[in-house]
Design a protein around this motif. Structure first.
Motif, mmCIF file in Angstrom:
data_model
loop_
_atom_site.group_PDB
_atom_site.id
_atom_site.type_symbol
_atom_site.label_atom_id
_atom_site.label_comp_id
_atom_site.label_asym_id
_atom_site.label_seq_id
_atom_site.Cartn_x
_atom_site.Cartn_y
_atom_site.Cartn_z
ATOM 1 N N GLU A 101 6.460 -0.265 14.454
ATOM 2 C CA GLU A 101 7.368 0.336 13.473
ATOM 3 C C GLU A 101 7.908 -0.731 12.521
ATOM 4 O OE1 GLU A 101 10.924 3.653 13.368
ATOM 5 O OE2 GLU A 101 10.184 2.929 15.282
ATOM 6 N N ARG A 102 8.217 -1.909 13.052
ATOM 7 C CA ARG A 102 8.681 -3.001 12.184
ATOM 8 C C ARG A 102 7.562 -3.485 11.271
ATOM 9 N NH1 ARG A 102 11.145 -4.890 16.987
ATOM 10 N NH2 ARG A 102 9.540 -6.485 17.179
ATOM 11 N N TYR A 103 6.319 -3.368 11.721
ATOM 12 C CA TYR A 103 5.169 -3.783 10.917
ATOM 13 C C TYR A 103 4.997 -2.888 9.695
ATOM 14 C CZ TYR A 103 0.434 -5.533 9.993
ATOM 15 O OH TYR A 103 -0.682 -6.091 9.414
ATOM 16 N N GLY A 104 5.461 -1.638 9.818
ATOM 17 C CA GLY A 104 5.402 -0.755 8.659
ATOM 18 C C GLY A 104 4.852 0.631 8.930
ATOM 19 N N ILE A 105 4.533 0.945 10.167
ATOM 20 C CA ILE A 105 4.017 2.280 10.476
ATOM 21 C C ILE A 105 5.178 3.265 10.446
ATOM 22 C CG2 ILE A 105 2.974 3.707 12.259
ATOM 23 C CD1 ILE A 105 1.277 1.439 13.041
ATOM 24 N N ALA A 106 4.956 4.406 9.830
ATOM 25 C CA ALA A 106 5.994 5.437 9.739
ATOM 26 C C ALA A 106 6.321 5.962 11.139
ATOM 27 C CB ALA A 106 5.519 6.578 8.855
ATOM 28 N N ALA A 107 7.569 6.296 11.337
ATOM 29 C CA ALA A 107 8.013 6.787 12.649
ATOM 30 C C ALA A 107 7.279 8.063 13.045
ATOM 31 C CB ALA A 107 9.515 7.020 12.641
ATOM 32 N N THR A 108 6.843 8.848 12.077
ATOM 33 C CA THR A 108 6.115 10.085 12.389
ATOM 34 C C THR A 108 4.705 9.817 12.894
ATOM 35 O OG1 THR A 108 5.471 10.228 10.072
ATOM 36 C CG2 THR A 108 7.404 11.492 10.751
ATOM 37 N N ASP A 109 4.165 8.625 12.643
ATOM 38 C CA ASP A 109 2.819 8.270 13.096
ATOM 39 C C ASP A 109 2.817 7.580 14.449
ATOM 40 O OD1 ASP A 109 1.686 9.332 10.865
ATOM 41 O OD2 ASP A 109 1.558 7.437 9.777
ATOM 42 N N GLY A 134 -4.407 0.037 11.818
ATOM 43 C CA GLY A 134 -5.560 -0.604 11.199
ATOM 44 C C GLY A 134 -5.564 -0.442 9.686
ATOM 45 N N SER A 135 -5.240 0.762 9.212
ATOM 46 C CA SER A 135 -5.201 1.001 7.764
ATOM 47 C C SER A 135 -4.146 0.141 7.096
ATOM 48 C CB SER A 135 -4.897 2.474 7.482
ATOM 49 O OG SER A 135 -5.923 3.279 7.955
ATOM 50 N N LEU A 136 -2.994 0.014 7.750
ATOM 51 C CA LEU A 136 -1.909 -0.792 7.193
ATOM 52 C C LEU A 136 -2.276 -2.270 7.181
ATOM 53 C CD1 LEU A 136 0.945 -0.553 6.073
ATOM 54 C CD2 LEU A 136 1.802 -0.848 8.387
ATOM 55 N N ALA A 137 -2.957 -2.727 8.235
ATOM 56 C CA ALA A 137 -3.377 -4.129 8.299
ATOM 57 C C ALA A 137 -4.375 -4.453 7.193
ATOM 58 C CB ALA A 137 -3.978 -4.436 9.672
ATOM 59 N N LYS A 155 -5.125 3.069 2.506
ATOM 60 C CA LYS A 155 -3.761 3.555 2.256
ATOM 61 C C LYS A 155 -3.543 3.625 0.756
ATOM 62 C CE LYS A 155 -1.404 3.449 6.298
ATOM 63 N NZ LYS A 155 -0.666 4.533 6.824
ATOM 64 N N SER A 156 -2.797 4.611 0.340
ATOM 65 C CA SER A 156 -2.468 4.682 -1.084
ATOM 66 C C SER A 156 -1.480 3.579 -1.425
ATOM 67 C CB SER A 156 -1.877 6.043 -1.422
ATOM 68 O OG SER A 156 -0.718 6.269 -0.664
ATOM 69 N N GLN A 157 -1.638 3.011 -2.590
ATOM 70 C CA GLN A 157 -0.764 1.923 -3.006
ATOM 71 C C GLN A 157 -0.071 2.304 -4.299
ATOM 72 O OE1 GLN A 157 -3.078 -1.647 -3.098
ATOM 73 N NE2 GLN A 157 -3.296 -1.698 -0.886
ATOM 74 N N GLU A 158 1.073 1.699 -4.501
ATOM 75 C CA GLU A 158 1.880 2.007 -5.671
ATOM 76 C C GLU A 158 1.154 1.579 -6.947
ATOM 77 O OE1 GLU A 158 6.502 1.377 -6.820
ATOM 78 O OE2 GLU A 158 5.432 -0.381 -6.116
ATOM 79 N N ASN A 159 1.214 2.433 -7.954
ATOM 80 C CA ASN A 159 0.618 2.132 -9.247
ATOM 81 C C ASN A 159 1.716 2.298 -10.294
ATOM 82 O OD1 ASN A 159 -1.021 1.671 -11.402
ATOM 83 N ND2 ASN A 159 -2.265 3.511 -11.162
ATOM 84 N N ARG A 160 2.584 1.322 -10.358
ATOM 85 C CA ARG A 160 3.746 1.399 -11.245
ATOM 86 C C ARG A 160 3.319 1.212 -12.695
ATOM 87 N NH1 ARG A 160 9.489 0.389 -10.322
ATOM 88 N NH2 ARG A 160 8.877 0.434 -8.151
ATOM 89 N N ARG A 161 3.884 2.045 -13.561
ATOM 90 C CA ARG A 161 3.605 1.944 -14.988
ATOM 91 C C ARG A 161 4.897 1.650 -15.729
ATOM 92 N NH1 ARG A 161 0.297 5.970 -12.935
ATOM 93 N NH2 ARG A 161 -1.884 5.762 -13.496
#
Length: 200
Positions: A101-109, A134-137, A155-161
């Motif tokens: 969870e600290r690594y970044g996996i959502a609590a729902t996963d 694995g996807s997050l890594a 994983k989808s990544q932010e595409n800020r404009r």
């Protein structure tokens, strides 16, 4: 832990539905990734759902996996030791879950400890958690992932404009098509209000 016997009726149907979600092909991908990520000091599990569950049940493989995703000596699980005692095994699984969870996996996963420990009641949930890890890594791209990135969905990544002020002001004068259009609109064929409908 309670010693549970066989299930019957509705609870049996529910358990069968959960068991059908388990993917043997995904198991092979996860085993290959965990072996590559942890190095040669981790033994290969027996094939099949039960072998996969027994391999992960004591928590040592999981803790080694999460530690391997950090730089050497900075892993979140300080002490990893194999133990036959149930509470030690469950404690290591809990340490893995907290670190994930600290690594970044959502609590729902993230699965529950008992999903794995109590006879592998919901191994498909474990597979989803390891797949998310694995996807997050892969997405982090920090060079610590070992294996083939194509094993995991991207994983989808932010595409800020960033738009200039002029462009933003220009957009305020345009009527979007979501709001409809007034081109071609007319009142042709409409009758006056209050007039009865003429049936001929």
């Amino acid at each position: 832990m309670a010693n549970r016997g066989p299930s019957y009726g509705l609870s049996r149907e529910v358990q069968q539905k959960i068991d059908r979600q388990y993917d043997p092909e995904l198991e092979q991908v996860l085993v290959r990734w965990i072996l590559a990520q942890c190095g040669g000091d981790v033994a290969q599990p027996a094939p099949g759902r039960d072998g996969f569950q027994q391999w992960l049940k004591d928590g040592t493989v999981l803790c080694r996996l999460i530690n391997s995703l950090y730089p050497r000596g900075q892993g979140p699980v300080a002490k990893i030791q194999a133990s036959a005692m149930a509470f030690k095994q469950m404690e290591q699984i809990s340490q893995f879950l907290q670190a994930a969870e600290r690594y970044g996996i959502a609590a729902t996963d993230i699965f529950q400890t008992v999903d794995l420990w109590e006879g592998g009641k919901n191994m498909a949930c474990w597979q989803r958690t390891l797949m998310s890890l694995g996807s997050l890594a892969v997405a982090k791209g920090d060079g610590l992932f070992v294996g083939d990135p194509n094993w995991f969905p991207k994983k989808s990544q932010e595409n800020r404009r960033v738009f200039s002020e002029d462009k933003l002001k220009e957009g305020q004068s345009v009527i979007g098509l979501q709001m409809g259009t007034n081109r071609g609109a007319s009142q042709a064929g409409m009758t006056g209000y209050g007039m009865p409908r003429q049936i001929l």
